[in-house]
Design a protein around this motif. Structure first.
Motif, PDB file in Angstrom:
ATOM      1  N   ALA A  56    -102.366  65.393  51.287  1.00  0.00           N
ATOM      2  CA  ALA A  56    -102.378  64.833  52.644  1.00  0.00           C
ATOM      3  C   ALA A  56    -101.240  63.853  52.858  1.00  0.00           C
ATOM      4  N   SER A  57    -100.992  62.984  51.872  1.00  0.00           N
ATOM      5  CA  SER A  57     -99.929  61.989  52.053  1.00  0.00           C
ATOM      6  C   SER A  57     -98.553  62.644  52.077  1.00  0.00           C
ATOM      7  N   VAL A  58     -98.365  63.673  51.251  1.00  0.00           N
ATOM      8  CA  VAL A  58     -97.079  64.360  51.214  1.00  0.00           C
ATOM      9  C   VAL A  58     -96.842  65.113  52.522  1.00  0.00           C
ATOM     10  N   LEU A  59     -97.855  65.797  53.007  1.00  0.00           N
ATOM     11  CA  LEU A  59     -97.717  66.516  54.276  1.00  0.00           C
ATOM     12  C   LEU A  59     -97.459  65.544  55.429  1.00  0.00           C
ATOM     13  N   ALA A  60     -98.079  64.357  55.373  1.00  0.00           N
ATOM     14  CA  ALA A  60     -97.855  63.356  56.423  1.00  0.00           C
ATOM     15  C   ALA A  60     -96.416  62.845  56.386  1.00  0.00           C
ATOM     16  N   GLN A  61     -95.876  62.634  55.183  1.00  0.00           N
ATOM     17  CA  GLN A  61     -94.479  62.198  55.070  1.00  0.00           C
ATOM     18  C   GLN A  61     -93.535  63.265  55.628  1.00  0.00           C
ATOM     19  N   ILE A  62     -93.808  64.520  55.309  1.00  0.00           N
ATOM     20  CA  ILE A  62     -92.976  65.605  55.839  1.00  0.00           C
ATOM     21  C   ILE A  62     -93.047  65.628  57.357  1.00  0.00           C
ATOM     22  N   ALA A  63     -94.255  65.485  57.900  1.00  0.00           N
ATOM     23  CA  ALA A  63     -94.427  65.497  59.355  1.00  0.00           C
ATOM     24  C   ALA A  63     -93.671  64.354  60.026  1.00  0.00           C
ATOM     25  N   SER A  64     -93.502  63.238  59.305  1.00  0.00           N
ATOM     26  CA  SER A  64     -92.847  62.073  59.904  1.00  0.00           C
ATOM     27  C   SER A  64     -91.364  62.308  60.171  1.00  0.00           C
ATOM     28  N   VAL A  65     -90.772  63.309  59.507  1.00  0.00           N
ATOM     29  CA  VAL A  65     -89.350  63.608  59.736  1.00  0.00           C
ATOM     30  C   VAL A  65     -89.165  65.008  60.320  1.00  0.00           C
ATOM     31  N   LEU A  66     -90.227  65.550  60.883  1.00  0.00           N
ATOM     32  CA  LEU A  66     -90.163  66.919  61.400  1.00  0.00           C
ATOM     33  C   LEU A  66     -89.112  67.059  62.498  1.00  0.00           C
ATOM     34  N   THR A  67     -89.102  66.149  63.467  1.00  0.00           N
ATOM     35  CA  THR A  67     -88.142  66.263  64.566  1.00  0.00           C
ATOM     36  C   THR A  67     -86.700  66.175  64.086  1.00  0.00           C
ATOM     37  N   ALA A  77     -78.818  62.444  55.037  1.00  0.00           N
ATOM     38  CA  ALA A  77     -79.688  61.677  55.931  1.00  0.00           C
ATOM     39  C   ALA A  77     -81.113  61.618  55.387  1.00  0.00           C
ATOM     40  N   LEU A  78     -81.536  62.688  54.748  1.00  0.00           N
ATOM     41  CA  LEU A  78     -82.889  62.734  54.182  1.00  0.00           C
ATOM     42  C   LEU A  78     -83.085  61.655  53.126  1.00  0.00           C
ATOM     43  N   GLN A  79     -82.044  61.389  52.331  1.00  0.00           N
ATOM     44  CA  GLN A  79     -82.170  60.388  51.268  1.00  0.00           C
ATOM     45  C   GLN A  79     -82.528  59.020  51.841  1.00  0.00           C
ATOM     46  N   GLN A  80     -82.076  58.745  53.037  1.00  0.00           N
ATOM     47  CA  GLN A  80     -82.360  57.459  53.680  1.00  0.00           C
ATOM     48  C   GLN A  80     -83.674  57.474  54.454  1.00  0.00           C
ATOM     49  N   ALA A  81     -84.090  58.662  54.873  1.00  0.00           N
ATOM     50  CA  ALA A  81     -85.266  58.759  55.748  1.00  0.00           C
ATOM     51  C   ALA A  81     -86.582  58.699  54.990  1.00  0.00           C
ATOM     52  N   LEU A  82     -86.590  59.191  53.751  1.00  0.00           N
ATOM     53  CA  LEU A  82     -87.823  59.215  52.961  1.00  0.00           C
ATOM     54  C   LEU A  82     -87.560  58.629  51.577  1.00  0.00           C
ATOM     55  N   PRO A  83     -88.576  58.011  50.984  1.00  0.00           N
ATOM     56  CA  PRO A  83     -88.420  57.509  49.614  1.00  0.00           C
ATOM     57  C   PRO A  83     -88.477  58.662  48.619  1.00  0.00           C
ATOM     58  N   ALA A  84     -88.043  58.385  47.393  1.00  0.00           N
ATOM     59  CA  ALA A  84     -88.152  59.388  46.335  1.00  0.00           C
ATOM     60  C   ALA A  84     -89.612  59.779  46.147  1.00  0.00           C
ATOM     61  N   GLY A  85     -89.827  61.053  45.869  1.00  0.00           N
ATOM     62  CA  GLY A  85     -91.185  61.546  45.670  1.00  0.00           C
ATOM     63  C   GLY A  85     -91.306  62.997  46.074  1.00  0.00           C
ATOM     64  N   ALA A  86     -92.533  63.495  46.059  1.00  0.00           N
ATOM     65  CA  ALA A  86     -92.765  64.917  46.267  1.00  0.00           C
ATOM     66  C   ALA A  86     -92.360  65.394  47.661  1.00  0.00           C
ATOM     67  N   ALA A  87     -92.618  64.594  48.696  1.00  0.00           N
ATOM     68  CA  ALA A  87     -92.301  65.034  50.058  1.00  0.00           C
ATOM     69  C   ALA A  87     -90.804  65.254  50.212  1.00  0.00           C
TER      70      ALA A  87
END
Length: 328
Positions: A56-67, A77-87
């Motif tokens: 759930a947390s990984v899918l939520a992180q992915i959804a946060s950068v969907l647009t 840009a992704l490296q700055q948008a999300l922290p290191a981890g599975a998402a």
């Protein structure tokens, strides 16, 4: 506009996978697919509770950068948008896969590396009784496995290792304690491993206790796993570890993993390349790192009752990545 979707999958294991933190009977992964101008890329990641992750947390992180992803977000840009981890890993690997197909290249070619035709990979012996672990090690050896990764907790260490070494006297053994040991008695345990010809010890202490390893004299290399995620981890590991275990689910994808590998080697660390329980999709994404690794531990798909298609070919302790080196 780029089409993006993400979803979870569960892949049953053929037998329980037991480490110091517990037992698993299936691999739970999250998949990201993206399509651009008729070309489709795919990435996979394994959420890990040890790092506070869930499907759930990984899918939520992915959804946060969907647009932004739909609007063409780049790997940088992704490296700055999300922290290191599975998402970030699932997205990053999907972006790599999309680009290599757009360029009509293999992933290795896109990364500027040449893969060996045969990659020796560790095969894991999970925690059980000494006799059962020795039997598992012997069965793997008889099927050609040359490198065995022995999972241990804080119990029956000498009994398990002596039984395994007696069963497979010629195998290369590496030991993974998954943070389950304590500082007391560590020196004696390291000497036991060295006396039994163990080639490397992985993450014996909890990551929070790394300071114990400062100036700790040890007779075999010690590898950081839970203590090493990205390049930012390296400064604290110097003088404590000899090797780092690079996993895409920790680095947040191939982009940071490649940078971590280069920086680690420059700072004197040897490289181990690891994986979580996963399908061949996740292993394909990590293959460009294999030329830099002293040890490859990429047996995640071999624990599955059935793998994704097309699957990588594992035989006689060796991964043959030829199918992954050809652009689809």
């Amino acid at each position: 506009m780029r089409k993006v979707k993400s979803y979870p999958e569960a892949w049953p294991l053929h037998s329980p996978f037991v480490i110091s933190r517990g037992s698993r009977t299936e691999a739970q992964v999250v998949v990201v697919e993206m399509e651009e101008n008729g070309v489709r890329g795919i990435g996979e990641a394994t959420p890990y509770a040890r790092y506070g992750e869930s499907e759930a947390s990984v899918l939520a992180q992915i959804a946060s950068v969907l647009t932004p992803l739909q609007n063409g977000m780049t790997r940088a840009a992704l490296q700055q948008a999300l922290p290191a981890g599975a998402a970030r890993n699932a997205i990053d690997c999907a972006l790599w896969d999309l680009e290599r197909q757009q360029q009509q290249q293999s992933l290795a070619e896109l990364c500027g590396v040449t893969l060996a035709s045969r990659i020796v990979t560790a095969h894991t012996v999970s925690i059980d009784t000494p006799d059962a672990m020795a039997s598992s090690a012997l069965a793997l050896w008889q099927h050609g496995a040359q490198l065995l990764k022995i999972k241990l907790d804080n119990n029956f260490i000498s009994e398990r290792l002596v039984a395994i070494r007696s069963a497979v006297p010629e195998a290369t053994l590496i030991v993974d304690a998954n943070e389950s040991w304590q500082a007391e008695g560590l020196a004696a345990r390291c000497q036991l491993l060295a006396d039994l010809g163990v080639a490397m010890l992985e993450q014996p202490l909890p990551a929070a206790h790394d300071a114990t390893l400062a100036n700790f004299i040890h007779p075999l290399p010690i590898c950081a796993d839970e203590s090493c995620h990205t390049r930012d981890s390296l400064a604290a590991l110097r003088g404590r570890y000899d090797m780092v275990n690079i996993k895409l689910d920790k680095t947040g994808g191939l982009t940071e993993a490649l940078a971590l590998a280069v920086s680690a080697r420059q700072q004197g660390f040897a490289i181990m390349l690891g994986c979580m329980l996963c399908t061949s999709r996740a292993i394909r994404a990590a293959l460009p790192l294999t030329p830099l690794a002293q040890f490859a531990d990429l047996d995640g798909p071999t624990w599955l009752a059935a793998d994704v298609e097309p699957s990588l070919h594992f035989a006689n302790g060796v991964l043959m990545p030829a199918a992954a080196s050809v652009a689809d």
